[in-house]
Design a protein around this motif. Structure first.
Motif, mmCIF file in Angstrom:
data_model
loop_
_atom_site.group_PDB
_atom_site.id
_atom_site.type_symbol
_atom_site.label_atom_id
_atom_site.label_comp_id
_atom_site.label_asym_id
_atom_site.label_seq_id
_atom_site.Cartn_x
_atom_site.Cartn_y
_atom_site.Cartn_z
ATOM 1 N N LEU A 6 11.610 9.797 4.662
ATOM 2 C CA LEU A 6 11.176 8.404 4.625
ATOM 3 C C LEU A 6 10.246 8.142 3.444
ATOM 4 O O LEU A 6 10.212 7.030 2.909
ATOM 5 C CB LEU A 6 10.469 8.036 5.936
ATOM 6 N N THR A 7 9.518 9.167 3.008
ATOM 7 C CA THR A 7 8.670 9.002 1.825
ATOM 8 C C THR A 7 9.521 8.737 0.596
ATOM 9 O O THR A 7 9.144 7.957 -0.286
ATOM 10 C CB THR A 7 7.792 10.247 1.625
ATOM 11 N N GLY A 8 10.695 9.385 0.511
ATOM 12 C CA GLY A 8 11.603 9.116 -0.603
ATOM 13 C C GLY A 8 12.104 7.688 -0.616
ATOM 14 O O GLY A 8 12.312 7.100 -1.688
ATOM 15 N N LEU A 9 12.295 7.103 0.566
ATOM 16 C CA LEU A 9 12.727 5.707 0.653
ATOM 17 C C LEU A 9 11.561 4.740 0.446
ATOM 18 O O LEU A 9 11.712 3.718 -0.219
ATOM 19 C CB LEU A 9 13.344 5.433 2.032
ATOM 20 N N GLY A 10 10.426 5.057 1.022
ATOM 21 C CA GLY A 10 9.314 4.113 1.040
ATOM 22 C C GLY A 10 8.366 4.212 -0.130
ATOM 23 O O GLY A 10 7.591 3.289 -0.380
ATOM 24 N N ILE B 106 3.289 0.881 16.872
ATOM 25 C CA ILE B 106 3.406 2.014 15.939
ATOM 26 C C ILE B 106 3.242 1.486 14.515
ATOM 27 O O ILE B 106 3.931 0.549 14.108
ATOM 28 C CB ILE B 106 4.773 2.709 16.108
ATOM 29 N N GLU B 107 2.333 2.093 13.772
ATOM 30 C CA GLU B 107 2.115 1.717 12.373
ATOM 31 C C GLU B 107 2.484 2.898 11.471
ATOM 32 O O GLU B 107 1.900 3.981 11.585
ATOM 33 C CB GLU B 107 0.659 1.327 12.133
ATOM 34 N N HIS B 108 3.426 2.670 10.565
ATOM 35 C CA HIS B 108 3.781 3.672 9.563
ATOM 36 C C HIS B 108 3.083 3.304 8.264
ATOM 37 O O HIS B 108 3.155 2.161 7.817
ATOM 38 C CB HIS B 108 5.294 3.716 9.367
ATOM 39 N N ARG B 109 2.441 4.294 7.583
ATOM 40 C CA ARG B 109 1.462 3.958 6.560
ATOM 41 C C ARG B 109 1.728 4.548 5.170
ATOM 42 O O ARG B 109 0.917 4.365 4.267
ATOM 43 C CB ARG B 109 0.064 4.395 7.024
ATOM 44 N N SER B 110 2.842 5.242 4.961
ATOM 45 C CA SER B 110 3.013 5.864 3.638
ATOM 46 C C SER B 110 3.800 5.009 2.660
ATOM 47 O O SER B 110 3.776 5.269 1.457
ATOM 48 C CB SER B 110 3.693 7.235 3.776
ATOM 49 N N GLY B 111 4.506 3.989 3.126
ATOM 50 C CA GLY B 111 5.324 3.181 2.226
ATOM 51 C C GLY B 111 4.490 2.316 1.290
ATOM 52 O O GLY B 111 3.303 2.064 1.526
ATOM 53 N N ASP B 112 5.108 1.866 0.205
ATOM 54 C CA ASP B 112 4.428 0.944 -0.700
ATOM 55 C C ASP B 112 5.419 -0.098 -1.209
ATOM 56 O O ASP B 112 6.606 -0.064 -0.891
ATOM 57 C CB ASP B 112 3.738 1.688 -1.851
ATOM 58 N N ASN B 113 4.923 -1.021 -2.017
ATOM 59 C CA ASN B 113 5.711 -2.189 -2.412
ATOM 60 C C ASN B 113 6.742 -1.920 -3.497
ATOM 61 O O ASN B 113 7.455 -2.832 -3.906
ATOM 62 C CB ASN B 113 4.764 -3.307 -2.855
ATOM 63 N N SER B 114 6.841 -0.675 -3.948
ATOM 64 C CA SER B 114 7.904 -0.338 -4.894
ATOM 65 C C SER B 114 9.215 0.000 -4.185
ATOM 66 O O SER B 114 10.227 0.235 -4.837
ATOM 67 C CB SER B 114 7.478 0.834 -5.785
ATOM 68 N N CYS B 115 9.193 0.010 -2.853
ATOM 69 C CA CYS B 115 10.406 0.342 -2.091
ATOM 70 C C CYS B 115 11.393 -0.818 -2.090
ATOM 71 O O CYS B 115 11.053 -1.950 -2.448
ATOM 72 C CB CYS B 115 10.048 0.719 -0.659
ATOM 73 N N GLN B 116 12.625 -0.517 -1.683
ATOM 74 C CA GLN B 116 13.597 -1.561 -1.342
ATOM 75 C C GLN B 116 13.404 -1.801 0.163
ATOM 76 O O GLN B 116 13.800 -0.971 0.985
ATOM 77 C CB GLN B 116 15.019 -1.082 -1.640
ATOM 78 N N PRO B 117 12.728 -2.895 0.548
ATOM 79 C CA PRO B 117 12.247 -2.997 1.935
ATOM 80 C C PRO B 117 13.340 -3.040 2.997
ATOM 81 O O PRO B 117 13.119 -2.559 4.112
ATOM 82 C CB PRO B 117 11.418 -4.287 1.937
ATOM 83 N N TYR B 118 14.506 -3.601 2.686
ATOM 84 C CA TYR B 118 15.578 -3.611 3.687
ATOM 85 C C TYR B 118 16.045 -2.187 3.973
ATOM 86 O O TYR B 118 16.263 -1.807 5.132
ATOM 87 C CB TYR B 118 16.755 -4.466 3.205
#
Length: 246
Positions: A88-92, A134-146
């Motif tokens: 998920l880190t690779g995606l997010g 549940i809060e997931h916290r490693s993603g950032d705004n450079s992801c493709q959110p869909y």
């Protein structure tokens, strides 16, 4: 405000556009990049998820036995997200700058543990009573959110399907622990670099099938091209450090 997944992402894009427009009218610019300045805290994309019944009338996330725990279903969902945390880190977090934010002791998660209200955890339960989710916290705004949110849901559903136990909560922060204290804990690290995160994503067949094999394939082609360009770029720091000393 609670929204279905697609509506939540649409609203996210609308908010970013509105903030940018408002800033331009005042002569400012806005960035959502994960680490715009080394001396500042990073900019994240925390994702808040709750599980509801089919008609959306009953929240299934929280336990009915106390005011702090998740339900069995909620625990399994969280277990799935933790199990797939590296992929998920690779995606997010799909840019080189992402890994200048995901550092121990930096108000961002760097390890694969969960906790109650723990802001160093990659997954946390940020509240008590009716506010539990549940809060997931490693993603950032450079992801493709869909794609990223789809990946989170796929991971959580895999946790429910396989009844994955998330293990006990962790209350500390590796960024403020000694080497001896860290060694006592059997806690893993999130990927420390973009290539490591992409390798984890490429190895995760559950996420690949759930998000879409072709979508992941082309996502990685684009992001690996970005990384290759970055590797060829000579940064000003390199010149200032090495130009006259080597």
């Amino acid at each position: 405000k609670r929204q279905p997944p697609i509506q939540a992402i649409d609203d996210y894009f609308s908010l970013k556009d509105a903030v940018r427009d408002a800033a331009r009218e005042q002569g400012y610019s806005v960035t959502f990049m994960p680490k715009p300045y080394a001396e500042w805290s990073g900019c994240s994309l925390h994702t808040h998820i709750s599980i509801w019944d089919a008609d959306g009338s009953r929240d299934l996330t929280a336990s009915t036995e106390d005011d702090v725990s998740l339900s069995e279903l909620g625990n399994w969902f969280m277990g799935g997200i933790l199990h797939h945390a590296n992929a998920l880190t690779g995606l997010g977090s799909p840019t080189v700058t992402s890994y200048k934010r995901l550092l121990p002791g930096s108000w961002a998660p760097a390890n694969t543990y969960w906790g109650h209200g723990n802001r160093s955890a990659v997954v946390r339960i940020p509240g008590v009573g009716g506010r539990r989710h549940i809060e997931h916290r490693s993603g950032d705004n450079s992801c493709q959110p869909y794609m990223f949110l789809t990946g989170l849901l796929v991971a959580g559903l895999d946790g429910i399907r396989r009844k994955i136990d998330p293990g006990p909560p962790f209350q500390g922060d590796f960024g403020h622990m000694t080497a001896a204290e860290i060694e006592e804990q059997s806690v893993g690290f999130l990927p420390r670099s973009l290539p490591e995160a992409f390798a984890a994503l490429e190895a995760d067949e559950v996420l690949i099938e759930g998000v879409g094999r072709e979508a992941i394939k082309h996502f990685l082609i684009v992001k690996k091209h970005d990384f290759a360009s970055y590797q060829l770029h000579v940064h000003p720091w390199e010149r200032s450090t090495y130009l006259e000393t080597i």
